[in-house]
Design a protein around this motif. Structure first.
Motif, PDB file in Angstrom:
ATOM      1  N   TRP A 122      17.890  46.155   2.721  1.00  0.00           N
ATOM      2  CA  TRP A 122      16.928  45.110   2.397  1.00  0.00           C
ATOM      3  C   TRP A 122      16.387  45.395   1.001  1.00  0.00           C
ATOM      4  CZ3 TRP A 122      16.087  40.924   5.434  1.00  0.00           C
ATOM      5  CH2 TRP A 122      14.999  40.105   5.128  1.00  0.00           C
ATOM      6  N   PRO A 123      16.240  44.403   0.142  1.00  0.00           N
ATOM      7  CA  PRO A 123      15.790  44.653  -1.235  1.00  0.00           C
ATOM      8  C   PRO A 123      14.492  45.468  -1.289  1.00  0.00           C
ATOM      9  CG  PRO A 123      16.527  42.384  -0.998  1.00  0.00           C
ATOM     10  CD  PRO A 123      16.528  42.967   0.383  1.00  0.00           C
ATOM     11  N   GLY A 124      14.550  46.571  -2.037  1.00  0.00           N
ATOM     12  CA  GLY A 124      13.368  47.393  -2.229  1.00  0.00           C
ATOM     13  C   GLY A 124      13.046  48.342  -1.103  1.00  0.00           C
ATOM     14  N   ALA A 125      13.936  48.486  -0.121  1.00  0.00           N
ATOM     15  CA  ALA A 125      13.618  49.290   1.062  1.00  0.00           C
ATOM     16  C   ALA A 125      13.239  50.719   0.699  1.00  0.00           C
ATOM     17  CB  ALA A 125      14.797  49.279   2.037  1.00  0.00           C
ATOM     18  N   ILE A 126      14.119  51.439   0.028  1.00  0.00           N
ATOM     19  CA  ILE A 126      13.830  52.846  -0.268  1.00  0.00           C
ATOM     20  C   ILE A 126      12.807  52.986  -1.388  1.00  0.00           C
ATOM     21  CG2 ILE A 126      15.662  53.242  -1.968  1.00  0.00           C
ATOM     22  CD1 ILE A 126      14.483  55.632   0.863  1.00  0.00           C
ATOM     23  N   ASP A 127      12.625  51.958  -2.189  1.00  0.00           N
ATOM     24  CA  ASP A 127      11.596  52.009  -3.234  1.00  0.00           C
ATOM     25  C   ASP A 127      10.192  52.142  -2.646  1.00  0.00           C
ATOM     26  OD1 ASP A 127      13.345  51.913  -5.339  1.00  0.00           O
ATOM     27  OD2 ASP A 127      13.198  49.743  -5.628  1.00  0.00           O
ATOM     28  N   GLN A 128      10.046  51.781  -1.378  1.00  0.00           N
ATOM     29  CA  GLN A 128       8.753  51.967  -0.725  1.00  0.00           C
ATOM     30  C   GLN A 128       8.338  53.438  -0.725  1.00  0.00           C
ATOM     31  OE1 GLN A 128       8.404  48.906   2.879  1.00  0.00           O
ATOM     32  NE2 GLN A 128      10.413  49.887   2.848  1.00  0.00           N
ATOM     33  N   LEU A 129       9.332  54.327  -0.776  1.00  0.00           N
ATOM     34  CA  LEU A 129       9.063  55.760  -0.878  1.00  0.00           C
ATOM     35  C   LEU A 129       9.213  56.257  -2.308  1.00  0.00           C
ATOM     36  CD1 LEU A 129      10.872  57.108   2.321  1.00  0.00           C
ATOM     37  CD2 LEU A 129       8.497  56.361   2.064  1.00  0.00           C
ATOM     38  N   LEU A 130      10.281  55.853  -2.970  1.00  0.00           N
ATOM     39  CA  LEU A 130      10.544  56.376  -4.314  1.00  0.00           C
ATOM     40  C   LEU A 130       9.450  56.001  -5.300  1.00  0.00           C
ATOM     41  CD1 LEU A 130      14.396  55.717  -4.659  1.00  0.00           C
ATOM     42  CD2 LEU A 130      13.224  57.782  -3.873  1.00  0.00           C
ATOM     43  N   LYS A 131       8.774  54.879  -5.064  1.00  0.00           N
ATOM     44  CA  LYS A 131       7.715  54.429  -5.976  1.00  0.00           C
ATOM     45  C   LYS A 131       6.318  54.564  -5.366  1.00  0.00           C
ATOM     46  CE  LYS A 131      10.828  51.241  -8.371  1.00  0.00           C
ATOM     47  NZ  LYS A 131      11.100  49.840  -8.796  1.00  0.00           N
ATOM     48  N   HIS A 132       6.233  55.340  -4.311  1.00  0.00           N
ATOM     49  CA  HIS A 132       4.949  55.531  -3.626  1.00  0.00           C
ATOM     50  C   HIS A 132       4.037  56.416  -4.475  1.00  0.00           C
ATOM     51  CE1 HIS A 132       2.059  56.670  -0.499  1.00  0.00           C
ATOM     52  NE2 HIS A 132       2.567  55.717   0.262  1.00  0.00           N
ATOM     53  N   PRO A 133       2.747  56.124  -4.550  1.00  0.00           N
ATOM     54  CA  PRO A 133       1.849  56.897  -5.425  1.00  0.00           C
ATOM     55  C   PRO A 133       1.664  58.361  -5.029  1.00  0.00           C
ATOM     56  CG  PRO A 133       0.612  55.332  -4.072  1.00  0.00           C
ATOM     57  CD  PRO A 133       2.054  54.980  -3.926  1.00  0.00           C
ATOM     58  N   ARG A 134       2.003  58.724  -3.786  1.00  0.00           N
ATOM     59  CA  ARG A 134       1.843  60.124  -3.367  1.00  0.00           C
ATOM     60  C   ARG A 134       3.137  60.921  -3.414  1.00  0.00           C
ATOM     61  NH1 ARG A 134      -1.381  60.931   2.147  1.00  0.00           N
ATOM     62  NH2 ARG A 134      -1.150  63.102   1.437  1.00  0.00           N
ATOM     63  N   ILE A 135       4.243  60.247  -3.742  1.00  0.00           N
ATOM     64  CA  ILE A 135       5.566  60.874  -3.638  1.00  0.00           C
ATOM     65  C   ILE A 135       6.184  61.055  -5.015  1.00  0.00           C
ATOM     66  CG2 ILE A 135       7.924  60.541  -2.774  1.00  0.00           C
ATOM     67  CD1 ILE A 135       6.725  58.925  -0.471  1.00  0.00           C
ATOM     68  N   GLN A 136       6.864  62.203  -5.198  1.00  0.00           N
ATOM     69  CA  GLN A 136       7.672  62.404  -6.399  1.00  0.00           C
ATOM     70  C   GLN A 136       9.148  62.423  -6.001  1.00  0.00           C
ATOM     71  OE1 GLN A 136       7.546  66.373  -8.218  1.00  0.00           O
ATOM     72  NE2 GLN A 136       6.305  67.083  -6.481  1.00  0.00           N
ATOM     73  N   ASP A 137       9.979  61.918  -6.876  1.00  0.00           N
ATOM     74  CA  ASP A 137      11.425  61.886  -6.653  1.00  0.00           C
ATOM     75  C   ASP A 137      12.087  62.928  -7.547  1.00  0.00           C
ATOM     76  OD1 ASP A 137      14.067  61.372  -6.217  1.00  0.00           O
ATOM     77  OD2 ASP A 137      14.054  59.339  -7.059  1.00  0.00           O
ATOM     78  N   PRO A 138      12.549  64.053  -6.980  1.00  0.00           N
ATOM     79  CA  PRO A 138      13.164  65.101  -7.801  1.00  0.00           C
ATOM     80  C   PRO A 138      14.537  64.730  -8.347  1.00  0.00           C
ATOM     81  CG  PRO A 138      12.425  65.941  -5.662  1.00  0.00           C
ATOM     82  CD  PRO A 138      12.436  64.450  -5.583  1.00  0.00           C
ATOM     83  N   ARG A 139      15.140  63.678  -7.823  1.00  0.00           N
ATOM     84  CA  ARG A 139      16.460  63.197  -8.251  1.00  0.00           C
ATOM     85  C   ARG A 139      17.515  64.300  -8.243  1.00  0.00           C
ATOM     86  NH1 ARG A 139      16.284  58.179 -12.200  1.00  0.00           N
ATOM     87  NH2 ARG A 139      14.404  57.149 -11.438  1.00  0.00           N
TER      88      ARG A 139
END
Length: 408
Positions: free
Chosen positions: A298-315
């Motif tokens: 679904w569009p933007g599904a994982i962005d709910q976590l990747l762009k969350h203000p409390r979460i960092q994405d180490p990539r």
């Protein structure tokens, strides 16, 4: 109507299975692997190891033998990466916890091809929704029964379960599980009520397996390990029920990390409402079956976590994923996500291509010192363990992140 598992019942089952408590034998830290030392850091990993079997009890038989080639290869991957905390997705659940014990004693604590054995004195597992009969016609085919009519897709209860292994104490009494949380209770949900009808929609569970908040004690600090395995956003029809469920399963954690009204709808299996304290340290683990730009999400599904203000994405990255995407070509060449971030090689036909679907996402109050996907290039150490379809281990790759934990 569905029965409700209380926290007391879940903990009693865990205690009976020896879950979340020390087991007999050494709890000493294994020697560091050849992949490099990490000082006083903590290595957190997730691995969809495909340790699921077609029939109930078959995984236990394979674990008992100590000689199963796939399980030995999975164990070698774990030994080479040597995580301190590891979530294993797709590990068939059994009520007695024998599978966890056999996996440790017969595979992880035995050297695989010269690798240093690894020891995990603490384990957590719990029931999941996969394979649990709903008694309802969930796929709307006119019949009731079978994998598609279980609360989560599965041929038997516990198929595609989850297992958390840890070198640090698991605070079992503080674990929260969300197996029975109803999908309809999520505000502004994507539940396709028109497809299911009012009666079924009122009973549907949100989590296709379960969602767990497992606190781990690391020195004087507590790290909340948030474990899940949302359903694949495919294998459905124009109603897109699996795509919608995948999105909302991911959203559960996004809401859980927010204070006040946003997380008030979330009620655990013990009846306790609300989300995670805003000062808590956490890491989200699991195969979320969602790529930021590619695949069927679904569009933007994982962005709910990747762009969350409390979460960092180490990539986390790998060179093997880039090599595989280049050699396989096809749809991989059209993908928007950089192939170095891919974590899975899906061999279905038609192929969705290689995707980033497995995540280790720490809270922003933790310091990341390293992040990698275990996907070696051909000829490099361990490349024989990833390989090509049919894979010697899994179509997913182990993802790991090294953190510095305050109070360690």
């Amino acid at each position: 109507m569905t029965s409700k598992i209380t926290r007391r019942g879940a903990l009693a089952a865990a205690a009976a299975a020896g879950l979340g408590v020390p087991v007999a034998g050494t709890a000493a830290r294994a020697a560091q692997p050849a992949l490099g030392r990490r000082g006083e850091g903590v290595r957190i990993a997730t691995y969809n190891a495909s340790l699921n079997r077609a029939t109930a009890g078959q995984l236990l038989k394979d674990l008992e033998s100590g000689t199963d080639a796939q399980i030995r290869a999975v164990a070698q991957v774990i030994q080479m990466n040597n995580p301190d905390v590891l979530l294993v997705n797709e590990f068939d659940f059994d009520e007695e916890g024998r599978g966890a014990d056999l996996f440790r004693s017969n595979y992880l604590e035995v050297s695989q091809n010269g690798c240093t054995p690894v020891h995990y004195p603490y384990v957590y597992s719990a029931p999941v929704n996969t394979g649990v009969p709903s008694g309802l016609d969930l796929d709307r085919d006119g019949t009731v029964g079978g994998a598609n009519d279980a609360w989560g897709f599965g041929e038997f209860p516990g198929q595609y379960g989850m297992l958390l292994l840890s070198r640090f104490p698991i605070l079992t009494e503080q674990v929260r599980t969300f197996q029975n949380l109803l999908w309809k209770d999520m505000p502004s949900n994507l539940l396709p009520t028109e497809f299911y009808g009012e009666e079924i929609s009122a009973q549907l569970r949100l989590s296709s397996k379960s969602h767990w908040d497992v606190p781990v004690q690391i020195g004087t600090s507590t790290l909340h390990v948030l474990c899940a395995h949302p359903t694949p956003p495919s294998f459905d029809g124009p109603e897109k029920r699996n795509r919608r469920r995948n999105n909302d399963e991911i959203r559960l954690w996004a809401d859980y990390l927010r204070a006040g009204k946003v997380s008030r709808w979330i009620v655990d299996d013990a009846g306790v409402a609300g989300g995670l304290d805003t000062s808590a340290s956490f890491v989200i683990l699991g195969d979320h079956n969602s790529d930021p730009l590619d695949g069927d999400s679904w569009p933007g599904a994982i962005d709910q976590l990747l762009k969350h203000p409390r979460i960092q994405d180490p990539r986390p990255t790998s060179t093997g994923a880039v090599e595989a995407a280049t050699e396989q070509g096809g749809v991989n060449l059209e993908h928007g996500t950089d192939p170095r971030y891919d974590t899975a090689d899906f061999a279905e036909n038609p192929r969705p291509g290689n995707l980033r679907v497995d995540y280790v996402l720490p809270s922003k109050n933790l310091k990341v010192t390293d992040a990698r996907v275990f996907w070696p290039k051909k000829g490099e150490a361990g490349s024989e363990l990833t390989g090509e379809h049919p894979f010697p281990t899994s179509d997913h790759r182990l993802v790991r992140v090294d953190l510095r934990i305050t109070g360690r």
